[in-house]
Write a protein that holds these residues in place. Sequence first.
Motif, PDB file in Angstrom:
ATOM      1  N   ALA A  26       4.338   2.043 -11.793  1.00 59.63           N
ATOM      2  CA  ALA A  26       4.045   1.443 -13.109  1.00 59.63           C
ATOM      3  C   ALA A  26       5.208   0.631 -13.676  1.00 59.63           C
ATOM      4  CB  ALA A  26       3.664   2.540 -14.105  1.00 59.63           C
ATOM      5  N   ASP A  27       4.860  -0.472 -14.351  1.00 57.41           N
ATOM      6  CA  ASP A  27       5.836  -1.195 -15.166  1.00 57.41           C
ATOM      7  C   ASP A  27       5.941  -0.548 -16.542  1.00 57.41           C
ATOM      8  OD1 ASP A  27       6.359  -3.559 -13.378  1.00 57.41           O
ATOM      9  OD2 ASP A  27       4.194  -3.785 -13.621  1.00 57.41           O
ATOM     10  N   VAL A  28       4.785  -0.110 -17.052  1.00 61.79           N
ATOM     11  CA  VAL A  28       4.738   0.470 -18.393  1.00 61.79           C
ATOM     12  C   VAL A  28       3.874   1.731 -18.370  1.00 61.79           C
ATOM     13  CG1 VAL A  28       3.979   0.106 -20.786  1.00 61.79           C
ATOM     14  CG2 VAL A  28       4.987  -1.801 -19.513  1.00 61.79           C
ATOM     15  N   VAL A  29       4.341   2.780 -19.028  1.00 58.95           N
ATOM     16  CA  VAL A  29       3.514   3.963 -19.281  1.00 58.95           C
ATOM     17  C   VAL A  29       3.351   4.091 -20.787  1.00 58.95           C
ATOM     18  CG1 VAL A  29       3.376   6.487 -19.164  1.00 58.95           C
ATOM     19  CG2 VAL A  29       4.212   5.207 -17.188  1.00 58.95           C
ATOM     20  N   LEU A  30       2.095   4.228 -21.232  1.00 59.03           N
ATOM     21  CA  LEU A  30       1.829   4.476 -22.649  1.00 59.03           C
ATOM     22  C   LEU A  30       1.334   5.900 -22.805  1.00 59.03           C
ATOM     23  CD1 LEU A  30      -0.192   1.240 -23.582  1.00 59.03           C
ATOM     24  CD2 LEU A  30       2.243   1.678 -23.981  1.00 59.03           C
ATOM     25  N   CYS A  31       1.808   6.587 -23.827  1.00 59.59           N
ATOM     26  CA  CYS A  31       1.337   7.947 -24.084  1.00 59.59           C
ATOM     27  C   CYS A  31       1.348   8.159 -25.596  1.00 59.59           C
ATOM     28  CB  CYS A  31       2.238   8.955 -23.388  1.00 59.59           C
ATOM     29  SG  CYS A  31       1.692  10.651 -23.653  1.00 59.59           S
ATOM     30  N   GLN A  32       0.161   8.100 -26.191  1.00 57.48           N
ATOM     31  CA  GLN A  32       0.086   8.127 -27.644  1.00 57.48           C
ATOM     32  C   GLN A  32      -0.523   9.432 -28.145  1.00 57.48           C
ATOM     33  OE1 GLN A  32      -0.622   4.082 -29.558  1.00 57.48           O
ATOM     34  NE2 GLN A  32      -1.794   3.880 -27.679  1.00 57.48           N
ATOM     35  N   CYS A  33       0.282  10.205 -28.828  1.00 52.59           N
ATOM     36  CA  CYS A  33      -0.166  11.401 -29.523  1.00 52.59           C
ATOM     37  C   CYS A  33      -0.876  12.390 -28.598  1.00 52.59           C
ATOM     38  CB  CYS A  33      -1.088  11.019 -30.689  1.00 52.59           C
ATOM     39  SG  CYS A  33      -0.859  12.124 -32.103  1.00 52.59           S
ATOM     40  N   GLY A  40      11.346   0.419 -15.664  1.00 50.04           N
ATOM     41  CA  GLY A  40      10.041   0.426 -16.329  1.00 50.04           C
ATOM     42  C   GLY A  40      10.153   1.045 -17.715  1.00 50.04           C
ATOM     43  N   VAL A  41       9.161   0.776 -18.544  1.00 50.24           N
ATOM     44  CA  VAL A  41       9.274   1.151 -19.955  1.00 50.24           C
ATOM     45  C   VAL A  41       8.189   2.150 -20.358  1.00 50.24           C
ATOM     46  CG1 VAL A  41       9.120   0.268 -22.328  1.00 50.24           C
ATOM     47  CG2 VAL A  41      10.386  -1.021 -20.595  1.00 50.24           C
ATOM     48  N   LEU A  42       8.611   3.171 -21.095  1.00 42.44           N
ATOM     49  CA  LEU A  42       7.686   4.167 -21.642  1.00 42.44           C
ATOM     50  C   LEU A  42       7.495   3.906 -23.138  1.00 42.44           C
ATOM     51  CD1 LEU A  42       6.112   6.931 -21.584  1.00 42.44           C
ATOM     52  CD2 LEU A  42       8.312   8.029 -22.072  1.00 42.44           C
ATOM     53  N   LEU A  97       0.931  -6.872 -15.241  1.00 44.60           N
ATOM     54  CA  LEU A  97       1.754  -5.663 -15.329  1.00 44.60           C
ATOM     55  C   LEU A  97       0.908  -4.451 -14.934  1.00 44.60           C
ATOM     56  CD1 LEU A  97       3.610  -6.416 -18.671  1.00 44.60           C
ATOM     57  CD2 LEU A  97       4.573  -6.468 -16.355  1.00 44.60           C
ATOM     58  N   ARG A  98       1.569  -3.507 -14.318  1.00 41.48           N
ATOM     59  CA  ARG A  98       0.870  -2.259 -13.973  1.00 41.48           C
ATOM     60  C   ARG A  98       1.119  -1.268 -15.094  1.00 41.48           C
ATOM     61  NH1 ARG A  98       3.555  -2.473  -8.601  1.00 41.48           N
ATOM     62  NH2 ARG A  98       2.321  -3.896  -7.329  1.00 41.48           N
ATOM     63  N   VAL A  99       0.025  -0.862 -15.722  1.00 38.69           N
ATOM     64  CA  VAL A  99       0.131  -0.012 -16.909  1.00 38.69           C
ATOM     65  C   VAL A  99      -0.593   1.304 -16.682  1.00 38.69           C
ATOM     66  CG1 VAL A  99      -0.276   0.114 -19.402  1.00 38.69           C
ATOM     67  CG2 VAL A  99       0.069  -2.115 -18.314  1.00 38.69           C
TER      68      VAL A  99
END
Lengths: 71, 263
Positions: free
Chosen positions: B119-126, B149-151, B55-57
């Motif tokens: 991207a397949d997934v983007v993560l963004c934490q705090c 794609g999922v955030l 997966l492309r993250v």
Amino acid sequence: MSMGPNYTPDGGPWRCGRCGCALEQGKVQAEYLQSAFDVFLPRCPQCGLTMIPRSLAEGKMLEVERLLEDK
Amino acid sequence: MSLPWAHPLFRAVSGGEWHPGGTAATERLWRACRAALTDGAGHGTDDARDAARPLRVLDAGCGEGAAALRLAAEGQRVVALDRTSQPDWRHSSFPAAGASRPLFCAADIRRIPLRDGWADVVLCQCVASLLSRPENFFAEAARVLRPGGVLGFSDLVRRDEAQGRPAVCDTASPLSLSGGCAAGAHRREAWERLLRTAGFRLLSFTDESRELARLTAQLVWYGDGESLRQIGLDGAAGCRSVCRKGSRPGYGVWVAVNTRQTI
Ligand SMILES: [Zn+2]
């Protein structure tokens, strides 16, 4: 965490009420609402009875309890 | 005031991931994002060959990069961005044979240096609450995510009853709502409006305020007076003891899917 605050008894030497031994500073783990907190406290070397000094009970311990209870 | 996670106390307590809940929270969010992709919420993964590829993250606001390194070690292709480059990006140990390494890059997450639909997934934490104009980040996240794609997004949430009512906390505290890093916290509905406006459909919301309370409690417990003053938790006017729940921020986690149909 390996560190932890150090609390000595409030005023003067203390002895264990059960064994009569002089209390020694030792590392203990306080647990509250699934969180663990290391702290150095006076405790009995024989039976392990730990003394919680008032300054701790009314200070950090109270604050941490309130935070964890999310009140 | 400098941001609290620049402080050694914060780093010692938070264990390398600079957001409430640490590694376990990242794992939960990652699993939820993967499940959203496989559930077909993120359609386009039915093709068997497609499902087998890494997966492309994008880790937007990666800090020292601990989460990015773990995802790369499990075989994903990871691009990790943060506003300032971190020494750990260079010094972190090389991955096991066969595993790829994240591509770390100093960049503004409101201007992401990736092509549309990468991207397949983007993560963004705090991280979004630290931005002026966080809507620009959400627009960019929608642009770099492929359709479906999922955030995975988490941030501080205002919990005071009436919007705009001044918080009772000490204005200098980074964890209070009236200043510092919690100043960019929004109410849950406001975050969700930003997500929808950018073209996301919300799949889930989890209240993880307990994780924020735990992190704050650890800081208070292990911090000496000087460190707590430096990160703004010095209890000026007894603030951290007397704050009502409503005037401390909570912490929320969302999973959302990009609804754009074309790149
Ligand atoms: Zn004893």
